[in-house]
Design an enzyme around this catalytic site. Sequence first.
Site, PDB file in Angstrom:
ATOM      1  N   LYS A  66       3.225  -2.258  11.357  1.00  0.00           N
ATOM      2  CA  LYS A  66       1.583  -2.370  11.889  1.00  0.00           C
ATOM      3  C   LYS A  66       2.130  -2.673  13.168  1.00  0.00           C
ATOM      4  O   LYS A  66       2.770  -3.209  13.768  1.00  0.00           O
ATOM      5  CB  LYS A  66       0.687  -3.310  11.277  1.00  0.00           C
ATOM      6  N   LYS A  92       0.686  -1.204  -0.073  1.00  0.00           N
ATOM      7  CA  LYS A  92      -0.072  -0.009   0.077  1.00  0.00           C
ATOM      8  C   LYS A  92       0.759   1.196  -0.084  1.00  0.00           C
ATOM      9  O   LYS A  92       0.644   2.084  -0.833  1.00  0.00           O
ATOM     10  CB  LYS A  92      -0.875  -0.069   1.170  1.00  0.00           C
ATOM     11  N   ASP A 142      -5.818   3.448  13.593  1.00  0.00           N
ATOM     12  CA  ASP A 142      -6.478   2.388  12.979  1.00  0.00           C
ATOM     13  C   ASP A 142      -7.528   1.766  13.882  1.00  0.00           C
ATOM     14  O   ASP A 142      -8.146   2.783  14.591  1.00  0.00           O
ATOM     15  CB  ASP A 142      -5.554   1.038  12.889  1.00  0.00           C
ATOM     16  N   THR A 149      -8.653   8.745   4.630  1.00  0.00           N
ATOM     17  CA  THR A 149      -9.215   7.299   4.100  1.00  0.00           C
ATOM     18  C   THR A 149     -10.496   7.109   3.191  1.00  0.00           C
ATOM     19  O   THR A 149     -10.433   6.722   2.286  1.00  0.00           O
ATOM     20  CB  THR A 149      -8.854   6.318   5.134  1.00  0.00           C
ATOM     21  N   SER A 193      -1.014  10.790   5.844  1.00  0.00           N
ATOM     22  CA  SER A 193      -0.101  10.827   6.965  1.00  0.00           C
ATOM     23  C   SER A 193       1.210  11.285   6.640  1.00  0.00           C
ATOM     24  O   SER A 193       1.797  12.054   7.393  1.00  0.00           O
ATOM     25  CB  SER A 193      -0.152   9.213   7.541  1.00  0.00           C
TER      26      SER A 193
END
Length: 445
Positions: free
Chosen positions: A126, A114, A166, A209, A377
Amino acid sequence: MSKYVDSILEKLKLQNPNEPEFIQAATEILSSLKIVFDKNPEYEKASLLERFLEPERVIMFRIPWVDDNGKPQVNKGYRVQFNSALGGYKGGLRLHPSVNLSILKFLGLEQILKNSLTGLPIGGGKGGSNFDPKGKSDNEIMRFCQSMMTELYRHIGADTDVPAGDIGVGAREIGFMFGQYKRIANEHVAVLTGRGLSYGGSLARKQATGFGLVYLVEEMLKTKLNTSFKGKNVVVSGSGNVAIYASEKVHELGGNVVALSDSSGYIYDEKGINLEHIKQIKEVDRKRINEYLKYVPTAKFFENGCIWTVKCDVALPCATQNELLIDGAKALIANGVIAVGEGANMPTTLEATDEFLAAKVLFAPGKAANAGGVATSALEMAQSSQRLFWSFEEVDAKLKTIMENIFHNIDDTSTKFGLENNFVAGANIFGFEKVAEAMLAQGVV
Ligand code: NDP
């Protein structure tokens, strides 16, 4: 040669037997990459795939905190620093009781590609915890976030690893974590994104997003079907950050979002969901979605049932992984859906994805369609290093351009490899090629 890819996948399954989500994500990615390995025998010689699939570093730690009754609690904390070939690690933190290493490795793997698709210099990572924010007081959330950062701070840094939000991590949690980082490290830097506007955040990051998803799907509809969101009925799952701002942009473009959900069920409002009520319920009151019926008594709430049985032209799964299964895909296709755009990460199972591709439904995979969050971001980081603030319109315009470019890159790539309109393959291949080139250039590290 694709025997190489198959053998690596088999090895991966044997070595990671308790990581079904990670294996699922790897299987999807590798099925698209066989063709790339056939064309580039030097990749196998360099054992590129073995290296690509093994995180550079996994950090696991204890997060002790004290609840409002004075009782110590302990949660598991993780940061998966997966791949830094393109830049420092970048990817969100998830707080949800389901969080485990398998889920974070799948998310980290997706994040590498991504981030590559955005065209910006960011590697993939992550993290998160199995902490459940639901029902916790603000003070409990603060103590938990401070404790998590007390360990995490030594592993991250503005040029090393920059986490973001998230599931379960929004402005409140980022604020508490940033405060603790600043206190311990004694530096006010872009070590987290999604920060508040008063302390280094970027305009349009909150919306990015969801808006980005809709920009990409709009471009896909325009390019492939010469149509747009205008006049379309849309079903969006979830009612968190991604779902709310995707819905807002759909409404702005003249579409009509008729259903939204949370883990307790889904609501249906044929006149179009009123998002001001949803923001009040979800962002301010932090309540369940059936509260919507208090504002709009004519709407319906379905506690048990599948949101994908609601008739629509476009479906945007924006809740969580594996939420759109084969039956949901069949129901959407039977009801005439023309496009699906993944706002969430891996919301569609492999089987359901194949069903959409076979039915020639336009399908935008999450690693491309939800890349607007991480892209913005990175724009937040750029503003921080320059000590500048761009206007909402400036950030939004850059986001729109990035999303349109992503769509055309994955569309062109799928065509170049003889897989026209398979944007899953297009995204995997386009994202991987850049990472592979950087890894080869950097030697065996
Ligand atoms: P939020 O926490 O804001 O919202 C998540 C929503 O999904 C909530 O409505 C939640 O319902 C629902 N949900 C979560 N888990 C489940 C579950 N197991 N079953 C059913 N519903 C569930 O998260 P975001 O909107 O930020 O994230 C949503 C998705 O988008 C995730 O897959 C995330 O990885 C992805 N994403 C997010 C980005 C961002 O910038 N925030 C960037 C790119 C991708 P409930 O409250 O009832 O749990």
